[in-house]
Structures are given as C-alpha cells and as structure tokens.
Design an enzyme around this catalytic site. Structure first.
Site, PDB file in Angstrom:
ATOM      1  N   ASN A 190       4.087  -6.586   4.202  1.00 28.25           N
ATOM      2  CA  ASN A 190       4.040  -7.751   3.321  1.00 28.25           C
ATOM      3  C   ASN A 190       5.444  -7.987   2.766  1.00 28.25           C
ATOM      4  O   ASN A 190       5.994  -7.125   2.067  1.00 28.25           O
ATOM      5  CB  ASN A 190       3.042  -7.470   2.194  1.00 28.25           C
ATOM      6  CG  ASN A 190       2.899  -8.645   1.250  1.00 28.25           C
ATOM      7  OD1 ASN A 190       3.892  -9.258   0.887  1.00 28.25           O
ATOM      8  ND2 ASN A 190       1.689  -8.945   0.852  1.00 28.25           N
ATOM      9  N   HIS A 204       7.920  -9.895  -1.567  1.00 25.05           N
ATOM     10  CA  HIS A 204       8.889  -9.629  -2.635  1.00 25.05           C
ATOM     11  C   HIS A 204      10.338  -9.798  -2.202  1.00 25.05           C
ATOM     12  O   HIS A 204      11.234  -9.795  -3.043  1.00 25.05           O
ATOM     13  CB  HIS A 204       8.598  -8.279  -3.282  1.00 25.05           C
ATOM     14  CG  HIS A 204       7.259  -8.312  -3.962  1.00 25.05           C
ATOM     15  ND1 HIS A 204       6.975  -9.235  -4.951  1.00 25.05           N
ATOM     16  CD2 HIS A 204       6.116  -7.633  -3.748  1.00 25.05           C
ATOM     17  CE1 HIS A 204       5.720  -9.085  -5.335  1.00 25.05           C
ATOM     18  NE2 HIS A 204       5.172  -8.124  -4.618  1.00 25.05           N
ATOM     19  N   HIS A 254       1.633 -13.789   1.215  1.00 28.31           N
ATOM     20  CA  HIS A 254       0.608 -14.359   0.342  1.00 28.31           C
ATOM     21  C   HIS A 254       1.178 -15.622  -0.280  1.00 28.31           C
ATOM     22  O   HIS A 254       2.078 -15.554  -1.115  1.00 28.31           O
ATOM     23  CB  HIS A 254       0.243 -13.336  -0.749  1.00 28.31           C
ATOM     24  CG  HIS A 254      -0.849 -13.765  -1.650  1.00 28.31           C
ATOM     25  ND1 HIS A 254      -1.342 -12.962  -2.654  1.00 28.31           N
ATOM     26  CD2 HIS A 254      -1.582 -14.905  -1.716  1.00 28.31           C
ATOM     27  CE1 HIS A 254      -2.325 -13.581  -3.286  1.00 28.31           C
ATOM     28  NE2 HIS A 254      -2.470 -14.777  -2.744  1.00 28.31           N
ATOM     29  N   ARG A 257       0.807 -18.036  -2.807  1.00 29.95           N
ATOM     30  CA  ARG A 257       0.029 -18.172  -4.049  1.00 29.95           C
ATOM     31  C   ARG A 257       0.051 -19.605  -4.552  1.00 29.95           C
ATOM     32  O   ARG A 257       0.997 -20.351  -4.281  1.00 29.95           O
ATOM     33  CB  ARG A 257       0.616 -17.264  -5.133  1.00 29.95           C
ATOM     34  CG  ARG A 257       0.188 -15.826  -5.010  1.00 29.95           C
ATOM     35  CD  ARG A 257       0.716 -15.009  -6.186  1.00 29.95           C
ATOM     36  NE  ARG A 257       0.066 -13.726  -6.219  1.00 29.95           N
ATOM     37  CZ  ARG A 257      -1.022 -13.445  -6.933  1.00 29.95           C
ATOM     38  NH1 ARG A 257      -1.568 -14.350  -7.715  1.00 29.95           N
ATOM     39  NH2 ARG A 257      -1.565 -12.256  -6.882  1.00 29.95           N
ATOM     40  N   ARG A 286       4.972 -18.204  -6.469  1.00 32.49           N
ATOM     41  CA  ARG A 286       5.933 -17.345  -7.152  1.00 32.49           C
ATOM     42  C   ARG A 286       6.785 -16.533  -6.186  1.00 32.49           C
ATOM     43  O   ARG A 286       7.841 -16.062  -6.543  1.00 32.49           O
ATOM     44  CB  ARG A 286       5.236 -16.425  -8.151  1.00 32.49           C
ATOM     45  CG  ARG A 286       4.411 -15.348  -7.499  1.00 32.49           C
ATOM     46  CD  ARG A 286       3.899 -14.370  -8.533  1.00 32.49           C
ATOM     47  NE  ARG A 286       2.767 -14.892  -9.242  1.00 32.49           N
ATOM     48  CZ  ARG A 286       1.781 -14.131  -9.741  1.00 32.49           C
ATOM     49  NH1 ARG A 286       1.855 -12.833  -9.632  1.00 32.49           N
ATOM     50  NH2 ARG A 286       0.764 -14.653 -10.360  1.00 32.49           N
ATOM     51  N   GLU A 333      -2.291 -14.254   3.533  1.00 33.07           N
ATOM     52  CA  GLU A 333      -3.236 -13.988   2.443  1.00 33.07           C
ATOM     53  C   GLU A 333      -3.403 -15.278   1.653  1.00 33.07           C
ATOM     54  O   GLU A 333      -2.419 -15.946   1.323  1.00 33.07           O
ATOM     55  CB  GLU A 333      -2.707 -12.887   1.529  1.00 33.07           C
ATOM     56  CG  GLU A 333      -2.627 -11.543   2.215  1.00 33.07           C
ATOM     57  CD  GLU A 333      -2.021 -10.483   1.309  1.00 33.07           C
ATOM     58  OE1 GLU A 333      -1.671 -10.786   0.152  1.00 33.07           O
ATOM     59  OE2 GLU A 333      -1.884  -9.347   1.770  1.00 33.07           O
ATOM     60  N   THR A 340      -2.775  -8.912  -6.743  1.00 28.85           N
ATOM     61  CA  THR A 340      -4.213  -9.060  -6.515  1.00 28.85           C
ATOM     62  C   THR A 340      -4.915  -7.821  -7.077  1.00 28.85           C
ATOM     63  O   THR A 340      -4.796  -6.731  -6.534  1.00 28.85           O
ATOM     64  CB  THR A 340      -4.487  -9.217  -5.010  1.00 28.85           C
ATOM     65  OG1 THR A 340      -3.565 -10.179  -4.507  1.00 28.85           O
ATOM     66  CG2 THR A 340      -5.899  -9.689  -4.765  1.00 28.85           C
ATOM     67  N   GLU A 396     -10.564  -6.082   4.767  1.00 39.59           N
ATOM     68  CA  GLU A 396      -9.475  -5.231   4.290  1.00 39.59           C
ATOM     69  C   GLU A 396      -9.966  -4.543   3.027  1.00 39.59           C
ATOM     70  O   GLU A 396     -10.334  -5.212   2.054  1.00 39.59           O
ATOM     71  CB  GLU A 396      -8.211  -6.053   4.019  1.00 39.59           C
ATOM     72  CG  GLU A 396      -7.065  -5.149   3.567  1.00 39.59           C
ATOM     73  CD  GLU A 396      -5.705  -5.825   3.583  1.00 39.59           C
ATOM     74  OE1 GLU A 396      -5.451  -6.645   4.484  1.00 39.59           O
ATOM     75  OE2 GLU A 396      -4.905  -5.512   2.689  1.00 39.59           O
ATOM     76  N   HIS A 448      -3.026  -2.038  -0.431  1.00 40.33           N
ATOM     77  CA  HIS A 448      -2.707  -2.252  -1.847  1.00 40.33           C
ATOM     78  C   HIS A 448      -2.299  -0.948  -2.506  1.00 40.33           C
ATOM     79  O   HIS A 448      -3.064   0.009  -2.540  1.00 40.33           O
ATOM     80  CB  HIS A 448      -3.841  -2.885  -2.654  1.00 40.33           C
ATOM     81  CG  HIS A 448      -3.289  -3.664  -3.834  1.00 40.33           C
ATOM     82  ND1 HIS A 448      -2.913  -3.066  -5.003  1.00 40.33           N
ATOM     83  CD2 HIS A 448      -2.997  -4.983  -3.972  1.00 40.33           C
ATOM     84  CE1 HIS A 448      -2.424  -3.987  -5.823  1.00 40.33           C
ATOM     85  NE2 HIS A 448      -2.459  -5.149  -5.220  1.00 40.33           N
TER      86      HIS A 448
HETATM   87  N1  PXP Z   1      -3.362  -6.408   1.042  1.00 44.19           N
HETATM   88  C1  PXP Z   1      -3.660  -7.442   0.241  1.00 44.19           C
HETATM   89  C2  PXP Z   1      -4.867  -8.261   0.559  1.00 44.19           C
HETATM   90  C3  PXP Z   1      -2.835  -7.777  -0.859  1.00 44.19           C
HETATM   91  O1  PXP Z   1      -3.143  -8.832  -1.642  1.00 44.19           O
HETATM   92  C4  PXP Z   1      -1.675  -7.022  -1.070  1.00 44.19           C
HETATM   93  C5  PXP Z   1      -0.750  -7.376  -2.191  1.00 44.19           C
HETATM   94  O2  PXP Z   1      -0.268  -8.659  -2.002  1.00 44.19           O
HETATM   95  C6  PXP Z   1      -1.386  -5.960  -0.198  1.00 44.19           C
HETATM   96  C7  PXP Z   1      -2.258  -5.662   0.832  1.00 44.19           C
HETATM   97  C8  PXP Z   1      -0.151  -5.142  -0.320  1.00 44.19           C
HETATM   98  O3  PXP Z   1      -0.153  -4.436  -1.522  1.00 44.19           O
HETATM   99  P1  PXP Z   1       1.186  -3.719  -1.993  1.00 44.19           P
HETATM  100  O4  PXP Z   1       2.192  -4.793  -2.218  1.00 44.19           O
HETATM  101  O5  PXP Z   1       0.774  -3.023  -3.236  1.00 44.19           O
HETATM  102  O6  PXP Z   1       1.590  -2.784  -0.898  1.00 44.19           O
END
Ligand code: PXP
Length: 247
Positions: free
Chosen positions: A10, A13, A46, A48, A52, A73, A104, A154, A198
């Site tokens: 992901n 960031h 993601h 949003r 952001r 996402e 999330t 997931e 997550h």
């Molecule tokens: N999976 C989903 C569905 C999420 O919403 C997120 C966070 O955006 C992640 C995985 C990844 O989580 P993390 O950034 O804590 O690794």
C-alpha cells in the site's frame, strides 16, 4: 497451501508525504515501480473521500507504472463505485470509511450491510473487478461474504497487531491469531480467497504469513515508514556528493 504468499504494498503514505508540500515529489508512481522491482506482487491504494493521500490523477499513473495488479481500496459511495468502474482495477477492496478516522479502524459490517453491498459487489464483478471485502475475522462476516458472492475477503489484522504490541496479554494475542487462522480456513473451505492486512510489521508478520490458506497480505504504513530509515542514508550521501562536486 498456496506456494507463494503475495505481498500487496500500500503506497498511500508516499502520497501523504507528497501532499504535505503540494508538489509532485515523492511520486507514488515511482514508488510503484520500486515495489515491482523489489518483488512486490501488487500495488494497493485507498482513494479516500477527502483525498488525504492518493488523489484521482494518481490512479491512472500508478496503474500504468507497472504491470502489477492494482488493488483499489474504496468506500461504498456512488462516487467511488463510478471511479472503480471507470478505472477497472484488478481488484477493489471495499472498506468502511469514516471521515474523522486516521486509518481504517475496523472491518466492514458485511452482514448488516448486505442490501447496500449486494448491488455494488454485482456491478464491480460484472465489470471484471475482483471484489474483496475487508472484514473482521468473525464467522458472521465470512458467512455474509459468502452470501454476497465475494470472491475474496481481507481479514483485518488490526486487533492482532494491537495485541502483539501489548505482550503482557499473551492470551489475547493467541485469541486474535486463532480468529484469523480459523476464518482463513473457513473462507478457503467455502471457496473464498482469504487475504489479510492492517498494522503488519517485521515483528508481527510471521505468525500471519504462516497461516496456510492466506493468499495475500496488504502492508502499507510500516513499509513506507521503514523505507525512511533504509533509504535516508543513501539520499543524504547523494546530496553530500552533489554539494561536494559543486565546489
Ligand atoms: N488493508 C486494508 C483494507 C487497509 O485499509 C489498510 C490500510 O489502508 C491496509 C491493508 C494496510 O494497513 P497498514 O497501512 O497498517 O499496513
């Protein structure tokens, strides 16, 4: 057991840092290229409601940057469904979204939201998008995903990660790990491909990665944070060299 557990990275960031200055750097599309070179199996973003981190114009660029599958996402809003249909990513992971949350925070209530989710799952699936539901590792939620015909769930590992950070409560950690293990097995037994994500880190990933039915992990915040430490030395050295060469 799946031979290889896929890693979806992901890159939200990277966009968070870019947006802090409002320019183009660091570019999430360049981050996607590095993920591909490093052996990542997919890119997750993601989009949003408040934009952001990842923004609309990023989607096409990130999608075009590599041959890796894109996992979008998204919340269940009409706007996001239209965007998903327009971009047709490889996969769409439906997540609950609250404007004020930092990330999330919990899984989607697939059981309680059946009527809202059913047409969205159908529309995305008809468009060839592989739908995933981000759910708590709870049998009610896995059964709801089965009723909705979702090909993927997931499993939210946030509670597991939280328990990992509190080693004084080993029974809580064992409980959270067992919930994920059991729900991965239940999903797989019923023809749903289980993924997880997550809050995963170098420290806590291995017990999750060892769950045989899991096919994919999606990891973001920790990897981007860690990249600062593993990459900062090289970037400072390069600047030092450029400055020295100018003299
Ligand atoms: N999976 C989903 C569905 C999420 O919403 C997120 C966070 O955006 C992640 C995985 C990844 O989580 P993390 O950034 O804590 O690794």
């Amino acid at each position: 057991m799946n031979e290889r557990l896929r890693l979806g990275v992901n890159i939200d960031h990277v966009a968070t840092i870019r947006n802090a200055r409002g320019g183009d750097h660091p570019d999430p599309a360049r981050a996607a290229e590095i993920v591909a070179q490093a052996g990542g199996d997919g890119i997750t973003v993601h989009l949003r409601e408040d934009r952001r981190h990842i923004r609309d114009h990023d989607l096409e660029r990130v999608q075009a940057a590599t041959g890796l599958p894109l996992n979008l996402e998204m919340a269940t809003t009409d706007e996001m469904v239209e965007i998903a249909l327009r971009h047709a990513p490889h996969a769409a992971c439906i997540v609950p979204e609250k404007r004020e949350e930092r990330t999330t925070e919990g899984g989607l209530d697939a059981a309680g939201l059946h009527n809202q989710l059913a047409p969205i799952v159908a529309r995305l699936s008809d468009a060839g998008v592989r739908v995933s539901l981000f759910i708590e590792p709870d049998p009610r939620q896995v059964e709801a995903a089965m009723k909705l015909g979702a090909p993927v769930v997931e499993l939210h590992t946030g509670e597991y990660a939280h328990a990992f950070d509190h080693p004084g409560q080993p029974e809580q950690l064992a409980y959270e790990l067992k919930r994920i293990t059991d729900m991965a097995a239940l999903a797989a037994k019923n023809g749903i491909e289980p993924h997880a994500g997550h809050g995963l880190t170098y420290d806590n990933v291995q017990p999750i990665a060892a769950i045989p039915q899991l096919a994919e992990l999606n990891i973001g915040h920790y990897l981007i944070g860690e990249a600062i430490f593993t990459g900062l030395e090289a970037s400072v050295r390069r600047m030092r060299t450029l400055m020295d060469e100018a003299r």
